[in-house]
Write a protein that holds these residues in place. Structure first.
Motif, PDB file in Angstrom:
ATOM      1  N   PHE A   1       0.856  -1.199   0.178  1.00 59.67           N
ATOM      2  CA  PHE A   1       0.041  -0.032  -0.171  1.00 59.67           C
ATOM      3  C   PHE A   1       0.696   1.408  -0.003  1.00 59.67           C
ATOM      4  O   PHE A   1       0.694   2.041  -0.760  1.00 59.67           O
ATOM      5  CB  PHE A   1      -0.940  -0.074   1.172  1.00 59.67           C
ATOM      6  CG  PHE A   1      -1.875   1.265   1.156  1.00 59.67           C
ATOM      7  CD1 PHE A   1      -3.064   1.483   0.407  1.00 59.67           C
ATOM      8  CD2 PHE A   1      -1.748   2.157   2.183  1.00 59.67           C
ATOM      9  CE1 PHE A   1      -3.663   2.403   0.349  1.00 59.67           C
ATOM     10  CE2 PHE A   1      -2.616   3.253   2.300  1.00 59.67           C
ATOM     11  CZ  PHE A   1      -3.592   3.401   1.392  1.00 59.67           C
ATOM     12  N   ALA A   2       1.950   1.202   0.755  1.00 58.66           N
ATOM     13  CA  ALA A   2       2.788   2.415   0.759  1.00 58.66           C
ATOM     14  C   ALA A   2       3.572   2.712  -0.391  1.00 58.66           C
ATOM     15  O   ALA A   2       3.727   3.603  -0.832  1.00 58.66           O
ATOM     16  CB  ALA A   2       3.804   2.301   1.961  1.00 58.66           C
ATOM     17  N   ARG A   3       3.883   1.550  -1.046  1.00 59.38           N
ATOM     18  CA  ARG A   3       4.307   1.530  -2.350  1.00 59.38           C
ATOM     19  C   ARG A   3       3.781   2.155  -3.515  1.00 59.38           C
ATOM     20  O   ARG A   3       4.251   2.967  -4.224  1.00 59.38           O
ATOM     21  CB  ARG A   3       4.973   0.288  -2.877  1.00 59.38           C
ATOM     22  CG  ARG A   3       6.151   0.294  -3.925  1.00 59.38           C
ATOM     23  CD  ARG A   3       6.352  -1.221  -4.133  1.00 59.38           C
ATOM     24  NE  ARG A   3       7.133  -1.967  -3.229  1.00 59.38           N
ATOM     25  CZ  ARG A   3       6.665  -3.049  -2.818  1.00 59.38           C
ATOM     26  NH1 ARG A   3       6.100  -3.921  -3.935  1.00 59.38           N
ATOM     27  NH2 ARG A   3       7.172  -3.824  -1.765  1.00 59.38           N
ATOM     28  N   GLU A   4       2.355   1.813  -3.453  1.00 61.81           N
ATOM     29  CA  GLU A   4       1.349   2.503  -4.378  1.00 61.81           C
ATOM     30  C   GLU A   4       1.363   4.060  -4.246  1.00 61.81           C
ATOM     31  O   GLU A   4       1.070   4.669  -5.151  1.00 61.81           O
ATOM     32  CB  GLU A   4       0.011   1.595  -4.270  1.00 61.81           C
ATOM     33  CG  GLU A   4       0.225   0.088  -4.726  1.00 61.81           C
ATOM     34  CD  GLU A   4      -1.040  -0.507  -4.632  1.00 61.81           C
ATOM     35  OE1 GLU A   4      -1.951   0.051  -4.012  1.00 61.81           O
ATOM     36  OE2 GLU A   4      -1.250  -1.773  -4.997  1.00 61.81           O
ATOM     37  N   GLN A   5       1.089   4.204  -2.849  1.00 61.41           N
ATOM     38  CA  GLN A   5       0.917   5.773  -2.704  1.00 61.41           C
ATOM     39  C   GLN A   5       2.179   6.459  -3.049  1.00 61.41           C
ATOM     40  O   GLN A   5       2.188   7.572  -3.492  1.00 61.41           O
ATOM     41  CB  GLN A   5       0.931   5.919  -1.193  1.00 61.41           C
ATOM     42  CG  GLN A   5      -0.646   5.607  -0.464  1.00 61.41           C
ATOM     43  CD  GLN A   5      -0.815   5.749   0.859  1.00 61.41           C
ATOM     44  OE1 GLN A   5       0.047   5.942   1.613  1.00 61.41           O
ATOM     45  NE2 GLN A   5      -2.031   6.214   1.145  1.00 61.41           N
ATOM     46  N   ALA A   6       3.599   5.902  -2.973  1.00 59.80           N
ATOM     47  CA  ALA A   6       4.870   6.503  -3.186  1.00 59.80           C
ATOM     48  C   ALA A   6       4.659   6.729  -4.761  1.00 59.80           C
ATOM     49  O   ALA A   6       5.133   7.821  -5.344  1.00 59.80           O
ATOM     50  CB  ALA A   6       5.823   5.836  -2.733  1.00 59.80           C
ATOM     51  N   LEU A   7       4.276   5.674  -5.425  1.00 60.90           N
ATOM     52  CA  LEU A   7       4.257   5.806  -6.941  1.00 60.90           C
ATOM     53  C   LEU A   7       3.347   6.879  -7.446  1.00 60.90           C
ATOM     54  O   LEU A   7       3.843   7.588  -8.436  1.00 60.90           O
ATOM     55  CB  LEU A   7       3.996   4.407  -7.664  1.00 60.90           C
ATOM     56  CG  LEU A   7       5.217   3.243  -7.496  1.00 60.90           C
ATOM     57  CD1 LEU A   7       4.381   2.125  -8.032  1.00 60.90           C
ATOM     58  CD2 LEU A   7       6.221   3.917  -8.203  1.00 60.90           C
ATOM     59  N   GLN A   8       2.224   6.832  -6.815  1.00 62.02           N
ATOM     60  CA  GLN A   8       1.239   8.092  -7.209  1.00 62.02           C
ATOM     61  C   GLN A   8       1.943   9.173  -6.943  1.00 62.02           C
ATOM     62  O   GLN A   8       1.857  10.090  -7.679  1.00 62.02           O
ATOM     63  CB  GLN A   8       0.009   7.920  -6.511  1.00 62.02           C
ATOM     64  CG  GLN A   8      -0.899   6.659  -6.841  1.00 62.02           C
ATOM     65  CD  GLN A   8      -2.146   6.239  -6.115  1.00 62.02           C
ATOM     66  OE1 GLN A   8      -2.194   6.887  -5.056  1.00 62.02           O
ATOM     67  NE2 GLN A   8      -2.822   5.357  -6.396  1.00 62.02           N
ATOM     68  N   ARG A   9       2.594   9.656  -5.813  1.00 65.51           N
ATOM     69  CA  ARG A   9       3.057  10.912  -5.399  1.00 65.51           C
ATOM     70  C   ARG A   9       4.246  11.129  -6.456  1.00 65.51           C
ATOM     71  O   ARG A   9       4.423  12.432  -7.012  1.00 65.51           O
ATOM     72  CB  ARG A   9       3.611  10.848  -4.092  1.00 65.51           C
ATOM     73  CG  ARG A   9       2.442  10.817  -2.899  1.00 65.51           C
ATOM     74  CD  ARG A   9       3.064  10.847  -1.645  1.00 65.51           C
ATOM     75  NE  ARG A   9       1.955  10.752  -0.633  1.00 65.51           N
ATOM     76  CZ  ARG A   9       1.964  10.199   0.535  1.00 65.51           C
ATOM     77  NH1 ARG A   9       3.155   9.740   0.914  1.00 65.51           N
ATOM     78  NH2 ARG A   9       1.025   9.964   1.341  1.00 65.51           N
ATOM     79  N   ALA A  10       4.931  10.145  -6.917  1.00 70.12           N
ATOM     80  CA  ALA A  10       6.107  10.297  -7.724  1.00 70.12           C
ATOM     81  C   ALA A  10       5.548  10.739  -9.121  1.00 70.12           C
ATOM     82  O   ALA A  10       6.198  11.604  -9.676  1.00 70.12           O
ATOM     83  CB  ALA A  10       7.005   9.307  -7.931  1.00 70.12           C
ATOM     84  N   GLN A  11       4.682  10.144  -9.449  1.00 71.54           N
ATOM     85  CA  GLN A  11       3.933  10.577 -10.792  1.00 71.54           C
ATOM     86  C   GLN A  11       3.507  11.842 -10.613  1.00 71.54           C
ATOM     87  O   GLN A  11       3.582  12.608 -11.766  1.00 71.54           O
ATOM     88  CB  GLN A  11       2.886   9.289 -11.221  1.00 71.54           C
ATOM     89  CG  GLN A  11       3.365   8.313 -11.616  1.00 71.54           C
ATOM     90  CD  GLN A  11       2.513   7.106 -11.933  1.00 71.54           C
ATOM     91  OE1 GLN A  11       1.351   7.233 -11.514  1.00 71.54           O
ATOM     92  NE2 GLN A  11       2.926   6.051 -12.329  1.00 71.54           N
ATOM     93  N   ALA A  12       2.783  12.326  -9.752  1.00 70.34           N
ATOM     94  CA  ALA A  12       2.140  13.566  -9.561  1.00 70.34           C
ATOM     95  C   ALA A  12       3.394  14.561  -9.580  1.00 70.34           C
ATOM     96  O   ALA A  12       3.244  15.513 -10.110  1.00 70.34           O
ATOM     97  CB  ALA A  12       1.385  13.761  -8.431  1.00 70.34           C
ATOM     98  N   ALA A  13       4.259  14.188  -8.800  1.00 67.41           N
ATOM     99  CA  ALA A  13       5.328  15.443  -8.754  1.00 67.41           C
ATOM    100  C   ALA A  13       6.208  15.569 -10.135  1.00 67.41           C
ATOM    101  O   ALA A  13       6.833  16.510 -10.537  1.00 67.41           O
ATOM    102  CB  ALA A  13       6.424  14.877  -7.714  1.00 67.41           C
ATOM    103  N   ARG A  14       6.465  14.405 -11.018  1.00 72.23           N
ATOM    104  CA  ARG A  14       6.980  14.200 -12.216  1.00 72.23           C
ATOM    105  C   ARG A  14       6.414  15.126 -13.009  1.00 72.23           C
ATOM    106  O   ARG A  14       6.559  15.893 -14.031  1.00 72.23           O
ATOM    107  CB  ARG A  14       7.260  13.002 -12.823  1.00 72.23           C
ATOM    108  CG  ARG A  14       8.386  12.585 -13.471  1.00 72.23           C
ATOM    109  CD  ARG A  14       8.819  11.194 -13.889  1.00 72.23           C
ATOM    110  NE  ARG A  14       8.994  10.424 -12.827  1.00 72.23           N
ATOM    111  CZ  ARG A  14       8.405   9.217 -12.269  1.00 72.23           C
ATOM    112  NH1 ARG A  14       7.473   8.801 -13.298  1.00 72.23           N
ATOM    113  NH2 ARG A  14       8.936   8.565 -11.536  1.00 72.23           N
ATOM    114  N   ALA A  15       4.724  15.085 -13.169  1.00 71.16           N
ATOM    115  CA  ALA A  15       3.966  15.689 -13.924  1.00 71.16           C
ATOM    116  C   ALA A  15       3.915  17.242 -13.780  1.00 71.16           C
ATOM    117  O   ALA A  15       4.095  17.958 -14.521  1.00 71.16           O
ATOM    118  CB  ALA A  15       2.431  15.148 -13.746  1.00 71.16           C
TER     119      ALA A  15
END
Length: 154
Positions: free
Chosen positions: A46-60
């Motif tokens: 669950f934490a990994r999925e949240q981190a990936l979502q945050r990283a994608q949002a930050a990259r965008a």
């Protein structure tokens, strides 16, 4: 010894290196995840999925800010305030990089001037007290006067 030239990486190269690092890290984490209990592995997933979502949002968000550069058109010439396409920073970034050095040099010059003014004021105060004293100025250079000052008074 062969010197390698340091150069800034292009955004595509940085993204490729980040992707390779992410693949290596996920492979290592997957190897170690088999030994973890079920509840811990679920929390990690669950934490990994949240981190990936945050990283994608930050990259965008970062790609949106670097691509949105301000340009002013003055008769065919363009002034770019954002990140130019050639990889070099804009003129305002270069000014901001030199600003701390300029402030430091200005501060040192100001400190030197204040120190000089304090020395001049101290010398003027000594001169004024010598001239206002009852003794003539020649008495201060007399060796007997120096001995008089060194002897203890009763």
């Amino acid at each position: 010894m062969n010197r390698t030239e340091l150069r800034p990486y292009a955004p595509a190269e940085l993204e490729a290196m980040e992707a390779r690092l992410a693949l290596r890290m996920t492979a290592r984490l997957t190897e170690r995840a088999a030994a973890l209990p079920q509840d811990v592995s679920e929390r990690l997933r669950f934490a990994r999925e949240q981190a990936l979502q945050r990283a994608q949002a930050a990259r965008a968000a970062s790609s949106a800010t670097t691509s949105a550069s301000a340009a002013v058109d003055n008769g065919g010439s363009t002034l770019t305030l954002g990140n130019p396409q050639d990889g070099r920073p804009g003129w305002w970034v270069q000014i901001a990089a030199w600003m701390p050095l300029l402030v430091l040099v200005g501060g040192l010059v100001l400190i030197q001037r204040i120190h000089t003014q304090n020395q001049i004021a101290a010398a003027a105060e000594i001169d004024a007290s010598i001239l206002a004293d009852d003794l003539p100025p020649a008495a201060y250079s007399d060796p007997g006067f120096v001995e008089f000052l060194k002897t203890p008074r009763d």
